[in-house]
Design a protein around this motif. Structure first.
Motif, short mmCIF file in Angstrom:
data_model
loop_
_atom_site.label_atom_id
_atom_site.label_comp_id
_atom_site.label_asym_id
_atom_site.label_seq_id
_atom_site.Cartn_x
_atom_site.Cartn_y
_atom_site.Cartn_z
N LEU A 172 33.70 84.97 73.01
CA LEU A 172 35.01 85.21 73.62
C LEU A 172 35.66 83.92 74.16
CD1 LEU A 172 37.04 87.42 74.40
CD2 LEU A 172 35.75 87.74 76.53
N SER A 173 34.87 82.89 74.41
CA SER A 173 35.40 81.66 75.04
C SER A 173 36.61 81.07 74.30
CB SER A 173 34.29 80.62 75.19
OG SER A 173 33.26 81.13 76.00
N PRO A 174 36.52 80.81 72.98
CA PRO A 174 37.71 80.25 72.30
C PRO A 174 38.85 81.27 72.19
CG PRO A 174 35.92 80.60 70.73
CD PRO A 174 35.36 80.87 72.09
N ILE A 175 38.51 82.56 72.16
CA ILE A 175 39.54 83.61 72.08
C ILE A 175 40.38 83.59 73.35
CG2 ILE A 175 39.95 86.10 71.81
CD1 ILE A 175 38.43 85.04 69.38
N LYS A 176 39.73 83.43 74.49
CA LYS A 176 40.46 83.36 75.77
C LYS A 176 41.46 82.21 75.76
CE LYS A 176 36.77 85.10 78.77
NZ LYS A 176 35.84 84.70 79.84
N LEU A 177 41.03 81.05 75.24
CA LEU A 177 41.92 79.89 75.17
C LEU A 177 43.11 80.18 74.26
CD1 LEU A 177 39.24 77.06 74.96
CD2 LEU A 177 40.60 77.72 76.96
N PHE A 178 42.84 80.83 73.12
CA PHE A 178 43.90 81.19 72.18
C PHE A 178 44.89 82.16 72.83
CE2 PHE A 178 45.65 84.06 69.00
CZ PHE A 178 46.13 83.19 68.04
N ILE A 179 44.38 83.17 73.50
CA ILE A 179 45.23 84.18 74.16
C ILE A 179 46.07 83.52 75.26
CG2 ILE A 179 45.20 86.27 75.60
CD1 ILE A 179 44.40 86.96 72.75
N GLN A 180 45.45 82.62 76.01
CA GLN A 180 46.19 81.92 77.05
C GLN A 180 47.32 81.08 76.45
OE1 GLN A 180 44.48 79.90 80.79
NE2 GLN A 180 44.61 78.23 79.32
N GLU A 181 47.01 80.39 75.35
CA GLU A 181 47.99 79.51 74.68
C GLU A 181 49.19 80.30 74.15
OE1 GLU A 181 49.36 75.86 72.96
OE2 GLU A 181 47.51 76.07 74.08
N PHE A 182 48.93 81.41 73.46
CA PHE A 182 50.01 82.10 72.75
C PHE A 182 50.54 83.35 73.45
CE2 PHE A 182 47.91 79.61 69.40
CZ PHE A 182 49.01 78.86 68.99
N TYR A 183 49.80 83.88 74.43
CA TYR A 183 50.24 85.10 75.09
C TYR A 183 50.35 84.96 76.60
CZ TYR A 183 49.76 87.09 70.51
OH TYR A 183 49.92 87.34 69.17
N ALA A 184 50.13 83.75 77.11
CA ALA A 184 50.30 83.44 78.54
C ALA A 184 49.47 84.37 79.43
CB ALA A 184 51.77 83.47 78.94
N ILE A 185 48.32 84.78 78.94
CA ILE A 185 47.38 85.55 79.76
C ILE A 185 46.31 84.55 80.20
CG2 ILE A 185 45.60 87.33 79.73
CD1 ILE A 185 47.44 89.09 78.22
N SER A 186 46.32 84.26 81.50
CA SER A 186 45.46 83.19 82.00
C SER A 186 43.99 83.45 81.70
CB SER A 186 45.68 83.00 83.50
OG SER A 186 45.43 84.23 84.16
N GLU A 187 43.28 82.35 81.42
CA GLU A 187 41.85 82.44 81.13
C GLU A 187 41.10 82.67 82.45
OE1 GLU A 187 38.10 79.75 79.61
OE2 GLU A 187 39.94 78.77 80.28
N LEU A 188 40.32 83.73 82.48
CA LEU A 188 39.45 84.00 83.62
C LEU A 188 38.03 83.74 83.16
CD1 LEU A 188 41.09 87.32 84.90
CD2 LEU A 188 41.53 84.97 85.65
N LYS A 189 37.38 82.79 83.78
CA LYS A 189 36.09 82.28 83.32
C LYS A 189 35.06 83.38 83.02
CE LYS A 189 33.84 78.40 82.56
NZ LYS A 189 34.00 77.97 81.19
N ASN A 190 34.89 84.32 83.92
CA ASN A 190 33.85 85.34 83.75
C ASN A 190 34.38 86.67 83.20
OD1 ASN A 190 31.62 83.79 84.52
ND2 ASN A 190 32.19 84.01 86.67
N GLU A 191 35.61 86.65 82.71
CA GLU A 191 36.17 87.88 82.15
C GLU A 191 35.43 88.25 80.86
OE1 GLU A 191 40.57 89.64 81.80
OE2 GLU A 191 40.27 87.75 80.71
N LEU A 192 35.17 89.53 80.72
CA LEU A 192 34.45 90.04 79.55
C LEU A 192 35.43 90.66 78.57
CD1 LEU A 192 31.55 91.51 81.69
CD2 LEU A 192 31.49 89.42 80.30
N LEU A 193 34.97 90.91 77.36
CA LEU A 193 35.85 91.37 76.28
C LEU A 193 36.64 92.62 76.66
CD1 LEU A 193 36.95 91.21 73.40
CD2 LEU A 193 34.92 92.45 72.65
N PHE A 194 35.98 93.64 77.18
CA PHE A 194 36.67 94.89 77.50
C PHE A 194 37.76 94.66 78.55
CE2 PHE A 194 32.85 94.75 80.11
CZ PHE A 194 33.29 95.11 81.38
#
Length: 187
Positions: free
Chosen positions: A112-134
Motif C-alpha cells: 500500500l505504501s506507493p499507492i498512498k503516495l499515488f493517491i495523495q499526488e492525484f487525489y489530494a488524500i493525504s498519506e497517513l503513515k499507518n493507514e490500512l487498505l480498508f
C-alpha cells in the motif's frame, strides 16, 4: 432504513474485462484474505510492490490469466478520471513511487505504501503513515473518488451487492509481512 456498514464496496453486476483496458483502477488481489494485496492498473498496465520487489508493466491479459488459473478473488476499483493529468503521466508517476521502495518490508513498506503516495499526488488524500487498505478505500469512497467496482471470484462473498473488505491491525499486517518475507527468503 438500510445503511451500508463501513469498509464495504458496492459491486457492479456485470464483469467486462474490456473496461480494464482504460482508466485507473485499484486492484485488490486475494480480496477476502487478511491482508489483501493491492496494485494499480492504468490503461491495462498493472503495477505493484511485493515481497519479491517491483511488479511493473504487467499486461492485464497476463494478470487476468493468473487470477483465473489461481482462482484469486479480486476487486477492480475504478477511480474517478483525473481532470488534468494524462493516464500515461499517472502510470509514470505510479511506477516512480513503486521504485522508491526495494520491496515490501516489515515496518518499512507494504504494497500500500506507493499507492498512498499515488493517491495523495492525484487525489489530494493525504498519506497517513499507518493507514490500512480498508481505511484508505473508505476515504476514497467518502470523497466520491470510486466510480465502479468489479469483482472476480467473489460471488459467494457478496451480500446485497456489497463486498466487505477484511479489517486487521497494523500489528497483524507487520506479522504477516514478516512471515511472508521469511518464507520468501528461505526459498
Amino acid at each position: 432504513m438500510i445503511t451500508s456498514s463501513a469498509y464495504t464496496l458496492n459491486i457492479t453486476d456485470s464483469f467486462n474485462h474490456d473496461l480494464l483496458l482504460k482508466d485507473t483502477w485499484l486492484v485488490i488481489l486475494h480480496a477476502s484474505r487478511t491482508p489483501p494485496h493491492v496494485g494499480i492498473l492504468i490503461n491495462g498496465n498493472y503495477n505493484s510492490l511485493t515481497i519479491k520487489g517491483h511488479e511493473l508493466n504487467i499486461d492485464i491479459k497476463v494478470l487476468l490469466k493468473t487470477i483465473q488459473q489461481k482462482k484469486i478473488d479480486t476487486l477492480f476499483i475504478k477511480l474517478k478520471k483525473h481532470p488534468v493529468f494524462s493516464l500515461d503521466y499517472q502510470k509514470e508517476i505510479c511506477q516512480y513511487y513503486i521504485q522508491q521502495y526495494k520491496q515490501v518490508q516489515v515496518n518499512q513498506a507494504s504494497c500500500l505504501s506507493p499507492i498512498k503516495l499515488f493517491i495523495q499526488e492525484f487525489y489530494a488524500i493525504s498519506e497517513l503513515k499507518n493507514e490500512l487498505l480498508f481505511e484508505l478505500v473508505e476515504r476514497l469512497k467518502q470523497n466520491n473518488y470510486i466510480t465502479t467496482t468489479l469483482g472476480i471470484g467473489i460471488k459467494n462473498k457478496i451480500s446485497d451487492n456489497s463486498f466487505s473488505l477484511p479489517t486487521y491491525s497494523n500489528e497483524q499486517l507487520q506479522e504477516i509481512i514478516k512471515t511472508e518475507s521469511d518464507n520468501y527468503n528461505k526459498a
